[in-house]
Design a protein around this motif. Structure first.
Motif, PDB file in Angstrom:
ATOM      1  N   ASN A 169       0.680  44.044   1.900  1.00 39.67           N
ATOM      2  CA  ASN A 169      -0.318  45.070   2.228  1.00 39.67           C
ATOM      3  C   ASN A 169      -1.740  44.570   1.963  1.00 39.67           C
ATOM      4  O   ASN A 169      -2.676  44.907   2.702  1.00 39.67           O
ATOM      5  CB  ASN A 169      -0.041  46.349   1.431  1.00 39.67           C
ATOM      6  N   GLU A 170      -1.922  43.772   0.920  1.00 41.66           N
ATOM      7  CA  GLU A 170      -3.240  43.192   0.659  1.00 41.66           C
ATOM      8  C   GLU A 170      -3.647  42.243   1.781  1.00 41.66           C
ATOM      9  O   GLU A 170      -4.804  42.229   2.215  1.00 41.66           O
ATOM     10  CB  GLU A 170      -3.228  42.463  -0.683  1.00 41.66           C
ATOM     11  N   GLU A 213      -4.582  44.229   4.875  1.00 37.02           N
ATOM     12  CA  GLU A 213      -5.891  44.854   4.713  1.00 37.02           C
ATOM     13  C   GLU A 213      -7.016  43.851   4.954  1.00 37.02           C
ATOM     14  O   GLU A 213      -8.070  44.204   5.508  1.00 37.02           O
ATOM     15  CB  GLU A 213      -6.006  45.464   3.318  1.00 37.02           C
ATOM     16  N   GLN A 214      -6.806  42.619   4.570  1.00 35.76           N
ATOM     17  CA  GLN A 214      -7.823  41.591   4.798  1.00 35.76           C
ATOM     18  C   GLN A 214      -7.915  41.195   6.270  1.00 35.76           C
ATOM     19  O   GLN A 214      -8.997  41.039   6.817  1.00 35.76           O
ATOM     20  CB  GLN A 214      -7.507  40.354   3.945  1.00 35.76           C
ATOM     21  N   HIS A 242      -6.594  42.916   9.033  1.00 34.17           N
ATOM     22  CA  HIS A 242      -6.845  44.044   9.932  1.00 34.17           C
ATOM     23  C   HIS A 242      -7.537  45.164   9.146  1.00 34.17           C
ATOM     24  O   HIS A 242      -6.979  46.239   8.949  1.00 34.17           O
ATOM     25  CB  HIS A 242      -5.537  44.557  10.541  1.00 34.17           C
ATOM     26  N   SER A 243      -8.727  44.896   8.697  1.00 36.13           N
ATOM     27  CA  SER A 243      -9.439  45.875   7.868  1.00 36.13           C
ATOM     28  C   SER A 243      -9.837  47.117   8.649  1.00 36.13           C
ATOM     29  O   SER A 243     -10.068  48.181   8.067  1.00 36.13           O
ATOM     30  CB  SER A 243     -10.683  45.222   7.243  1.00 36.13           C
ATOM     31  N   THR A 244      -9.949  47.007   9.966  1.00 37.47           N
ATOM     32  CA  THR A 244     -10.382  48.166  10.778  1.00 37.47           C
ATOM     33  C   THR A 244      -9.208  48.992  11.271  1.00 37.47           C
ATOM     34  O   THR A 244      -9.418  50.018  11.923  1.00 37.47           O
ATOM     35  CB  THR A 244     -11.193  47.672  11.987  1.00 37.47           C
ATOM     36  N   LYS A 245      -7.979  48.582  10.990  1.00 40.74           N
ATOM     37  CA  LYS A 245      -6.811  49.306  11.457  1.00 40.74           C
ATOM     38  C   LYS A 245      -5.976  49.773  10.256  1.00 40.74           C
ATOM     39  O   LYS A 245      -5.929  49.114   9.229  1.00 40.74           O
ATOM     40  CB  LYS A 245      -5.944  48.417  12.362  1.00 40.74           C
ATOM     41  N   ALA A 246      -5.359  50.932  10.436  1.00 40.68           N
ATOM     42  CA  ALA A 246      -4.538  51.499   9.368  1.00 40.68           C
ATOM     43  C   ALA A 246      -3.121  50.936   9.457  1.00 40.68           C
ATOM     44  O   ALA A 246      -2.231  51.526  10.068  1.00 40.68           O
ATOM     45  CB  ALA A 246      -4.511  53.021   9.466  1.00 40.68           C
ATOM     46  N   GLU A 262      -0.109  49.754   7.139  1.00 44.59           N
ATOM     47  CA  GLU A 262       0.430  49.741   5.778  1.00 44.59           C
ATOM     48  C   GLU A 262       1.952  49.746   5.845  1.00 44.59           C
ATOM     49  O   GLU A 262       2.548  50.527   6.580  1.00 44.59           O
ATOM     50  CB  GLU A 262      -0.046  50.951   4.987  1.00 44.59           C
TER      51      GLU A 262
END
Length: 235
Positions: free
Chosen positions: A78-79, A82-83, A85-89, A91
């Motif tokens: 998940n980390e 997030e790095q 695809h920071s603009t997409k949700a 998870e």
């Protein structure tokens, strides 16, 4: 198209399904394989027919198999997402979390039953201990006279236990029948059930009677082995 065994059963294809066509989609598809029934819902519902059809429009759902330790691997995944695809949700959540959410009401009811049953058992045992104490005090002279006349401690314990058993046996029987009825209502909520035969209820009833008998013997042990002279003097 790939279909599960439930589709084959419902379509009554006794000669196999490979090569046949399904016309229930925008484009008719040819069946190229059959896979075993996979439960894509909870056990509250029956097995659904499943057909896997190729489509350009994906559902944006990805399944990932992680290595041990799972919690640490999931955290790293998940980390990383997030790095990247920071603009997409995006998870990832474990299957266990999804299952717990699906069966949340089931877990709540199960835990409520456990907690309630535990407190009821404690209350019953406390009441039983108090009853046995009062009964032994009330019948202390009778017990002493019986011992003077040659009664053994086992006879006294059997006498006190039998009186309680006459009340406990019908009560446990009624409670066991009630448990069977309520459990049947609860299990009717599930399409897939694990059969719970009558031996389980018999064992539960025996366990309850054993607990009751053990409490009676424990609290009656002293008066059954006491010197009868002491009881007569106290009278």
């Amino acid at each position: 198209v790939l279909v599960n065994e439930e589709v084959v059963r419902l379509m009554k294809w006794t000669d196999g399904a490979v090569g046949k066509r399904l016309n229930d989609f925008d484009k008719a598809g040819t069946i190229v394989g059959v896979f075993r029934n996979v439960r894509n819902t909870s056990f509250l519902y029956k097995q659904f027919p499943v057909a896997l059809v190729y489509s350009h429009n994906t559902s944006h759902t990805f399944d990932v198999r992680l290595r041990q330790p799972y919690d640490e691997s999931l955290k790293k995944l998940n980390e990383y997402m997030e790095q990247v695809h920071s603009t997409k949700a995006l998870e990832f959540i474990p299957i266990d979390t999804m299952l717990k959410e699906i069966y949340r009401n089931v877990y709540r009811f199960r835990n409520s039953v456990w907690i309630t049953s535990t407190f009821i058992l404690l209350i019953v045992v406390m009441g039983l201990i108090g009853y046995v104490n009062d009964e032994t005090q009330r019948r202390s002279k009778e017990i002493a006279i019986r011992k003077v006349n040659g009664a053994e401690a086992s006879t006294i314990l059997d006498l006190l236990s039998r009186d309680v058993f006459y009340v406990a046996a019908p009560a446990v029987t009624i409670g066991t029948v009630g448990a069977w009825y309520v459990n049947g209502m609860w299990m009717d909520l599930f399409a897939v059930q694990v059969p719970l035969g009558w031996p389980v209820y018999v064992l539960v009833a025996i366990a309850n009677l054993a607990i009751i008998t053990a409490c009676v013997i424990w609290k009656s042990w002293r008066i059954a082995n006491e010197n009868p002279v002491q009881s007569i003097k106290s009278e």
